[in-house]
Motif scaffolding. Structure first.
Motif, PDB file in Angstrom:
ATOM      1  N   GLN A  43      55.741  10.909  75.877  1.00 15.45           N
ATOM      2  CA  GLN A  43      54.303  10.823  76.038  1.00 15.45           C
ATOM      3  C   GLN A  43      53.601  11.041  74.694  1.00 15.45           C
ATOM      4  OE1 GLN A  43      53.003  10.007  79.146  1.00 15.45           O
ATOM      5  NE2 GLN A  43      55.197   9.779  79.637  1.00 15.45           N
ATOM      6  N   ILE A  44      52.269  10.922  74.688  1.00 15.09           N
ATOM      7  CA  ILE A  44      51.471  11.169  73.496  1.00 15.09           C
ATOM      8  C   ILE A  44      50.789  12.527  73.653  1.00 15.09           C
ATOM      9  CG2 ILE A  44      49.565  10.370  72.052  1.00 15.09           C
ATOM     10  CD1 ILE A  44      50.142   7.528  73.058  1.00 15.09           C
ATOM     11  N   ALA A  45      51.079  13.461  72.771  1.00 15.13           N
ATOM     12  CA  ALA A  45      50.627  14.846  72.924  1.00 15.13           C
ATOM     13  C   ALA A  45      49.107  14.953  73.024  1.00 15.13           C
ATOM     14  CB  ALA A  45      51.141  15.705  71.766  1.00 15.13           C
ATOM     15  N   ASN A  46      48.394  14.106  72.280  1.00 14.91           N
ATOM     16  CA  ASN A  46      46.934  14.197  72.269  1.00 14.91           C
ATOM     17  C   ASN A  46      46.312  13.874  73.628  1.00 14.91           C
ATOM     18  OD1 ASN A  46      46.915  14.921  69.609  1.00 14.91           O
ATOM     19  ND2 ASN A  46      46.429  12.869  68.834  1.00 14.91           N
ATOM     20  N   TYR A  47      47.060  13.205  74.484  1.00  7.32           N
ATOM     21  CA  TYR A  47      46.541  12.841  75.800  1.00  7.32           C
ATOM     22  C   TYR A  47      46.995  13.805  76.903  1.00  7.32           C
ATOM     23  CZ  TYR A  47      45.260   8.369  73.682  1.00  7.32           C
ATOM     24  OH  TYR A  47      44.703   7.402  72.884  1.00  7.32           O
ATOM     25  N   LEU A  48      47.740  14.832  76.530  1.00  2.00           N
ATOM     26  CA  LEU A  48      48.260  15.767  77.531  1.00  2.00           C
ATOM     27  C   LEU A  48      47.428  17.043  77.574  1.00  2.00           C
ATOM     28  CD1 LEU A  48      52.140  15.519  77.009  1.00  2.00           C
ATOM     29  CD2 LEU A  48      50.658  14.185  78.545  1.00  2.00           C
ATOM     30  N   ASP A  49      47.370  17.611  78.755  1.00  2.87           N
ATOM     31  CA  ASP A  49      46.691  18.895  78.942  1.00  2.87           C
ATOM     32  C   ASP A  49      47.420  19.664  80.040  1.00  2.87           C
ATOM     33  OD1 ASP A  49      44.947  20.979  78.585  1.00  2.87           O
ATOM     34  OD2 ASP A  49      43.149  19.871  79.157  1.00  2.87           O
ATOM     35  N   MET A  50      47.024  20.934  80.209  1.00  5.79           N
ATOM     36  CA  MET A  50      47.628  21.798  81.214  1.00  5.79           C
ATOM     37  C   MET A  50      46.593  22.174  82.271  1.00  5.79           C
ATOM     38  SD  MET A  50      49.740  24.280  78.593  1.00  5.79           S
ATOM     39  CE  MET A  50      50.086  25.531  79.840  1.00  5.79           C
ATOM     40  N   ASP A  51      47.052  22.276  83.523  1.00  7.02           N
ATOM     41  CA  ASP A  51      46.203  22.805  84.584  1.00  7.02           C
ATOM     42  C   ASP A  51      47.007  23.812  85.397  1.00  7.02           C
ATOM     43  OD1 ASP A  51      47.850  21.301  86.237  1.00  7.02           O
ATOM     44  OD2 ASP A  51      46.329  19.806  86.740  1.00  7.02           O
ATOM     45  N   VAL A  71      51.735  20.009  83.413  1.00  3.98           N
ATOM     46  CA  VAL A  71      51.249  19.200  82.299  1.00  3.98           C
ATOM     47  C   VAL A  71      50.961  17.793  82.815  1.00  3.98           C
ATOM     48  CG1 VAL A  71      51.851  18.205  80.059  1.00  3.98           C
ATOM     49  CG2 VAL A  71      52.510  20.567  80.598  1.00  3.98           C
ATOM     50  N   TYR A  72      49.827  17.228  82.386  1.00  2.00           N
ATOM     51  CA  TYR A  72      49.447  15.922  82.900  1.00  2.00           C
ATOM     52  C   TYR A  72      48.735  15.119  81.826  1.00  2.00           C
ATOM     53  CZ  TYR A  72      44.635  17.596  83.256  1.00  2.00           C
ATOM     54  OH  TYR A  72      43.387  18.089  82.964  1.00  2.00           O
ATOM     55  N   ASP A  73      48.679  13.811  82.033  1.00  2.00           N
ATOM     56  CA  ASP A  73      47.962  12.888  81.151  1.00  2.00           C
ATOM     57  C   ASP A  73      46.503  12.862  81.583  1.00  2.00           C
ATOM     58  OD1 ASP A  73      46.819  10.529  79.949  1.00  2.00           O
ATOM     59  OD2 ASP A  73      48.854   9.823  79.578  1.00  2.00           O
ATOM     60  N   VAL A  74      45.589  13.156  80.666  1.00  2.00           N
ATOM     61  CA  VAL A  74      44.169  13.281  81.015  1.00  2.00           C
ATOM     62  C   VAL A  74      43.509  11.920  81.231  1.00  2.00           C
ATOM     63  CG1 VAL A  74      43.948  15.444  79.740  1.00  2.00           C
ATOM     64  CG2 VAL A  74      43.429  13.286  78.581  1.00  2.00           C
ATOM     65  N   ARG A  75      44.144  10.860  80.798  1.00  2.00           N
ATOM     66  CA  ARG A  75      43.488   9.559  80.886  1.00  2.00           C
ATOM     67  C   ARG A  75      43.413   9.057  82.326  1.00  2.00           C
ATOM     68  NH1 ARG A  75      47.066   6.380  76.616  1.00  2.00           N
ATOM     69  NH2 ARG A  75      48.634   7.618  77.757  1.00  2.00           N
ATOM     70  N   GLN A  76      44.497   9.175  83.037  1.00  8.69           N
ATOM     71  CA  GLN A  76      44.514   8.718  84.425  1.00  8.69           C
ATOM     72  C   GLN A  76      45.355   9.692  85.227  1.00  8.69           C
ATOM     73  OE1 GLN A  76      46.016   4.680  84.189  1.00  8.69           O
ATOM     74  NE2 GLN A  76      43.971   3.857  84.511  1.00  8.69           N
ATOM     75  N   GLU A  77      44.725  10.354  86.168  1.00 11.03           N
ATOM     76  CA  GLU A  77      45.445  11.303  87.009  1.00 11.03           C
ATOM     77  C   GLU A  77      46.569  10.576  87.741  1.00 11.03           C
ATOM     78  OE1 GLU A  77      46.518  14.876  88.493  1.00 11.03           O
ATOM     79  OE2 GLU A  77      44.912  14.519  87.061  1.00 11.03           O
ATOM     80  N   GLY A  78      47.784  11.104  87.633  1.00  9.93           N
ATOM     81  CA  GLY A  78      48.929  10.508  88.303  1.00  9.93           C
ATOM     82  C   GLY A  78      49.767   9.628  87.405  1.00  9.93           C
ATOM     83  N   THR A  79      49.249   9.259  86.237  1.00 11.34           N
ATOM     84  CA  THR A  79      50.045   8.447  85.311  1.00 11.34           C
ATOM     85  C   THR A  79      51.263   9.225  84.840  1.00 11.34           C
ATOM     86  OG1 THR A  79      48.060   7.310  84.572  1.00 11.34           O
ATOM     87  CG2 THR A  79      49.994   7.193  83.130  1.00 11.34           C
ATOM     88  N   PHE A  80      51.039  10.448  84.426  1.00  3.45           N
ATOM     89  CA  PHE A  80      52.151  11.325  84.042  1.00  3.45           C
ATOM     90  C   PHE A  80      51.821  12.745  84.474  1.00  3.45           C
ATOM     91  CE2 PHE A  80      53.813  14.516  81.118  1.00  3.45           C
ATOM     92  CZ  PHE A  80      55.176  14.294  81.250  1.00  3.45           C
TER      93      PHE A  80
END
Length: 381
Positions: free
Chosen positions: A144-152, A156-165
């Motif tokens: 994945q691309i670290a800049n697009y990841l966040d924690m909840d 860990v998930y991709d912030v661009r589209q929920e469910g993508t990663f």
């Protein structure tokens, strides 16, 4: 926060009013006392604290610090700070016991009202660094691309589209274990250095480094309402107001508990506790005979926390552990003086001592010199 403490105690006293005596021969008195307490060792000592964190195969965050939980709420507070900084649930953060084999180094003792500030700042910075490390690991390991990841709360998930990663913390922890890896981060925090103005330094050689200040101070104001029996000298504390500036109250429930416990400790110090020593030997052999206040002796205590946040504290917190104790005994003694005009200068103020002082013609039990401080009031702040 001292001015706010004064204002709040005054406001509540006026709103609640002063109770009437319970019977003949009883006098009501109100006393006020203020105090302040350093946060940290000072005197040239380093205020440092270490912390480390890792992700377990179960998907939990395991925190270690060098500070001991001794009833002051340290472990609760640092887990809250860790959870808030990482963006995860408090229930997902565990803290390990202090152990020389596993715990990071912490300079000095768990004391000086410094652990929320020092250990809390260590955990805050640690978790900022660990979050970045965990996101970078997830990006590298799962393509994945670290800049697009966040924690909840869940992972860990991709912030661009929920469910993508999305990977849960348990999935990441199990992947680490399967790869034979440990994702850990450690950090050691050192509190800043504060100097007095050089022209006001009171050490003769102007050695500023070895006489530096503490980085933060806490302030408190307490008021006590007492009822004194003029015949027997018996004192009953009816109500206490305790306003304490602890910076940001990370856990208001813990702050309230500290205030109440400290106020009761101060009441015991003022009225009943004694620990006589003669020729180096304790004269009281059993704990039950020390005069400690019982649960049934606890008065109505109005706890008030003042949040004058510190710019460098974790989320604005300062320290607290010992602050709430300091003004309790002088507030009670001032209330006794207000009630019966007797100034007692040795503790504890037992009934026999006070009754003798009340009955003496000249109130010879340490009548204090009255000093008019009004010309100096508030000039230093």
């Amino acid at each position: 926060g001292f001015h706010q403490a004064i204002d709040e105690v005054e406001r509540q006293l006026k709103a609640d009013g002063i109770p009437a005596p319970s019977g003949p021969g009883k006098k009501i008195g109100v006393g006020v006392a203020g105090g302040f307490k350093n946060m940290g060792f000072g005197c040239g000592f380093e205020d440092g604290a270490g912390a480390k964190i890792s992700l377990t195969p179960e998907g939990r965050f395991l925190l270690h610090t060098g500070a001991v939980e001794l009833g002051q709420g340290h472990d609760t507070v640092v887990c809250q700070i860790a959870a808030e900084t990482l963006g995860v649930s408090y229930n997902r953060v565990d803290i390990g016991p202090v152990d020389d084999d596993h715990s990071p180094y912490a300079k000095g003792s768990t004391s000086a009202s410094r652990m929320t500030y020092c250990s809390g700042n260590a955990v805050l910075t640690l978790c900022i660094k660990y979050k970045e490390k965990l996101l970078n690991y997830a990006a590298d390991r799962f393509g994945q691309i670290a800049n697009y990841l966040d924690m909840d709360m869940e992972g860990v998930y991709d912030v661009r589209q929920e469910g993508t990663f999305r990977k849960s913390y348990a999935e990441i922890g199990q992947t680490l274990a399967a790869d034979g890896e440990t994702l850990e981060e450690a950090y050691y925090y050192v509190a800043g250095v504060c100097f007095p103005p050089q022209e006001q330094a009171d050490n003769i050689d102007k050695n500023m480094l070895d006489h530096r200040f503490q980085v933060a101070y806490c302030f408190a104001l307490q008021a006590a309402i007492v009822e004194v029996d003029e015949q027997t000298g018996q004192v009953k504390v009816l109500r206490m107001y305790a306003a304490d500036d602890c910076g940001r109250a990370i856990n208001p429930g813990l702050v309230r508990g500290q205030i109440i416990g400290s106020a009761v400790m101060g009441m015991g110090y003022a009225l009943s506790e004694d620990f006589p020593v003669k020729d180096g030997y304790n004269q009281i052999k059993e704990y039950k005979d020390l005069g400690l206040p019982k649960f049934t002796d606890t008065p109505d205590i109005r706890s008030i926390y003042i949040e004058e946040v510190h710019p460098f504290g974790p989320f604005g917190a300062k320290g607290f552990g010992e602050m709430a104790l300091n003004p309790a005994a002088p507030a009670i003694l001032n209330a006794i003086y207000d009630a019966v005009g007797v100034r007692i200068t040795t503790l504890p103020v037992d009934a026999a001592k006070l009754a003798a002082a009340i009955s003496s013609a000249d109130h010879a039990y340490g009548e204090a010199e009255i000093i008019d401080w009004s010309p100096y009031a508030r000039t230093w702040w």
